[in-house]
Design an enzyme around this catalytic site. Sequence first.
Site, mmCIF file in Angstrom:
data_model
loop_
_atom_site.group_PDB
_atom_site.id
_atom_site.type_symbol
_atom_site.label_atom_id
_atom_site.label_comp_id
_atom_site.label_asym_id
_atom_site.label_seq_id
_atom_site.Cartn_x
_atom_site.Cartn_y
_atom_site.Cartn_z
ATOM 1 N N TYR A 74 35.781 38.561 43.229
ATOM 2 C CA TYR A 74 35.881 39.254 44.524
ATOM 3 C C TYR A 74 37.146 38.858 45.300
ATOM 4 O O TYR A 74 37.860 37.958 44.900
ATOM 5 C CB TYR A 74 34.597 39.155 45.348
ATOM 6 C CG TYR A 74 34.028 37.824 45.799
ATOM 7 C CD1 TYR A 74 34.804 36.719 46.067
ATOM 8 C CD2 TYR A 74 32.649 37.726 46.002
ATOM 9 C CE1 TYR A 74 34.243 35.540 46.532
ATOM 10 C CE2 TYR A 74 32.071 36.543 46.460
ATOM 11 C CZ TYR A 74 32.876 35.456 46.722
ATOM 12 O OH TYR A 74 32.326 34.302 47.180
ATOM 13 N N GLU A 75 37.380 39.592 46.369
ATOM 14 C CA GLU A 75 38.628 39.446 47.155
ATOM 15 C C GLU A 75 39.866 39.775 46.328
ATOM 16 O O GLU A 75 40.911 39.153 46.497
ATOM 17 C CB GLU A 75 38.750 38.020 47.709
ATOM 18 C CG GLU A 75 38.163 37.885 49.062
ATOM 19 C CD GLU A 75 38.372 39.129 49.904
ATOM 20 O OE1 GLU A 75 37.354 39.657 50.365
ATOM 21 O OE2 GLU A 75 39.510 39.590 50.084
#
Length: 567
Positions: free
Chosen positions: A425-426
């Site tokens: 994620y990110e």
Amino acid sequence: MPYRAPVQDYEFLFRHVVGFDRVAGTGRFEEASPDLVSAILTEAGKMCEEVMAPLQRNGDLHPAHLENGVLRTSPGFAEGWRAIAEGGWIGMSGNPEYGGMGLPMTLTTSVNEMMSAACLSLQLAPLMTQGQIEALEHHASAALRDLYLPKLISGEWAGTMNLTEPQAGSDVGALSSKAVPNDDGTYAITGQKIYISWGDNDFTGNVCHLVLARLPDGAPGTKGISLFLVPKYLPDDAGNAGVANSLKVVSLEHKMGLHGSPTCVMQYDGATGWLVGKEHGGMAAMFTMMNNARLGVGGQGVGVAEGAYQHALAYALERKQGKTPSGTIIDHADVRRMLTTMKADLFASRAILLACAVAIDMQTATGDADWAARAALLTPIAKTFGTEVGIETAQTGVQVHGGMGFIEETGAAQFYRDVRVTAIYEGTNGIQAMDLVARKMMDGGEAASRLLDEIEAHAEAARATFPEMAEAVWQATESLRETTEWLVSQTDMNERFAGAVPYLRAFARVLGGHFHLAAALADRGGAREKLARFYITRMLPEHVGLLEHAQSGASGLFALDADELSA
Ligand SMILES: Cc1cc2nc3c(=O)[nH]c(=O)nc-3n(C[C@H](O)[C@H](O)[C@H](O)COP(=O)(O)OP(=O)(O)OC[C@H]3O[C@@H](n4cnc5c(N)ncnc54)[C@H](O)[C@@H]3O)c2cc1C
């Protein structure tokens, strides 16, 4: 095994390795004296040890769930959130005008890292809120700032970020959520967002979503995206949470780990939202939040590495197996190799993380373009290397435990399962590496070159004390420079992308060598010199193969066609 906050390690890094004195020397952060830093880290560390760490297993064993459409969080998480909020840890770097403490990001990053080590799934909630606070501070209207920031900073309300849709993951520009202007200056938001971390909870008075959506006249791709603030409850005239907005959590994902963090599918059905930033300027505004979160996610990796290391060390000091001087496995050569590798990488990744935070603080305090470029350059490295070290250290931690590592009761496996997502994620780590070799090299590699100059000058100065270690760091930096120049000279971006991941890793290895050398200089004959020697002799040489890989180009990668991959 109880968590022990590594406060002294931060203090050493601040003082001797990442140059925090420069931050404290600016007018903006002059209050951040060594005494204040020490008091803050000690206080936050205590909260992590006493309040958050005991919640770690709760989140895993009793995941967040939906009960008749109402989200229920893991036992103790509400109290954990309150402790974080009351300590002021959410708004540490928030603007004092709205109740924040206005402290440097370097301090916030350290506290976030400790919270991640103690209970990663709960820590993600304040992390998302902090990113939203920063995005609103920079891009929201005064009215929105006045209404939302005090409540977010105090932890009365929480914040989320909504980018991802089923067809729009890494390719954010493919999103299809729509925003239609209402007559009163608000917008009606419609669409589905997936994987939304902490999309709801049962402990804050409101949940404020930052949502990316496209206006009717928005161009296709990222250029036509706008950002909206869409609260779960619409604020009434007094600014309190009022009637429910037209949005809901449709379902929660069943995940490999991080069970205490509800990962929500969100449905927006003409929900009322307020524009943040300019129309079609959503990506620029969201990038403020994403950069904040990228540093934060790097810190999650480092935090979990710390937790996993402490667990593995404690086990190795107790487990008796085979004949060793101490009687325990810690004296077996391979167990030593594992533990020292974990410790050396933990130090390197933490130093890179804090160096990135220092650059962000210097940019904030001085507005200097070189500091901004340094922060931008280090962000993808801090995110990627921090999360890689988190995953590798947690994985090695399982190995140190032998069979007990595979048994859930020890907690070793949870670190591994929980931290795995941080590389995804990110912005996946692959996307981060592409960012490093493309956007962050648009200056022709100038920011990278300036950093390499500093590392070489530092190594030159260290030659008199540690000739062999200094030479190794200098040589590695020179090799990295050559590959950087090669990369920058490639006009076909696929040539750069093909080697982006090994290049980023080599960059991190060199930075790690640089910071270990600085630590050795400050602790001659001590444990930090010994650790530096281990890293520089045994781990830094990894850069040679990585840089060779980075320069191999794209043709070899695409030599096997899709049919041959399937054969
Ligand atoms: C637990 C969890 C929590 C999350 N929380 C949030 C949240 O709070 N808010 C939010 O908006 N999102 C959230 N996400 C979504 C997350 O950011 C995405 O999963 C991530 O960005 C990757 O998108 P994707 O899953 O669609 O993978 P894809 O984009 O389909 O990627 C699949 C693979 O292809 C690679 N790839 C894709 N495009 C390229 C390219 N151009 N070049 C090279 N390689 C490429 C990727 O690196 C990856 O290896 C969360 C996800 C999870 C699992």
